[in-house]
Motif scaffolding. Structure first.
Motif: not given
Length: 142
Positions: A86-96, A137-140
């Protein structure tokens, strides 16, 4: 007899205890960083006003960077693979978001449509987008 200290905790009780310790640790680290941030901001203002020497900000910035690195290393050792994903996913979205937002804003500025890009606005909005992706992500909401 079931409440004696010798009785092993159930899996659910151990998970609650681990989660409580983790949240307490994150809260303590957040409080420490808040104090360090306040000290850094106060020191910068005091240095600009001539009440403190200008070099005082350098060790505070170094402490903040070192603290962030140590916090991150400890954080990633404490979380499981789902939280890591979840952390990696959200970091990637932030980078994009940042990779799209800065050039778009810069080009619009060069064309005369908007003001010069504000790095603080980009920094804050990138953090908000990454946080929103993490919460989603945490909310599904995948």
């Amino acid at each position: 007899m079931t409440n004696s200290p010798d009785t092993p905790l159930s899996g659910e009780a151990r998970l609650r205890q681990k989660r409580r310790r983790f949240i307490g640790w994150v809260a303590a680290m957040g409080a420490g960083f808040a104090i360090l941030g306040f000290a850094t901001g106060y020191s910068q203002a005091a240095a600009e006003g001539g009440r403190l020497p200008g070099w005082i900000i350098i060790p505070l910035i170094a402490a903040a960077v070192i603290g962030l690195v140590l916090f991150s290393a400890s954080y990633f050792r404490r979380i499981d693979e789902v939280d890591l994903q979840d952390n990696l996913w959200s970091s990637l979205i932030g980078l994009y978001y940042y990779l799209a937002a800065f050039p778009a804003w810069h080009l619009l500025h060069m064309a005369g449509y908007v003001a010069e890009p504000s790095h603080w606005v980009l920094w804050g909005s990138t953090a908000l987008v990454a946080t929103a992706a993490y919460v989603a992500r945490k909310l599904g909401l995948r």
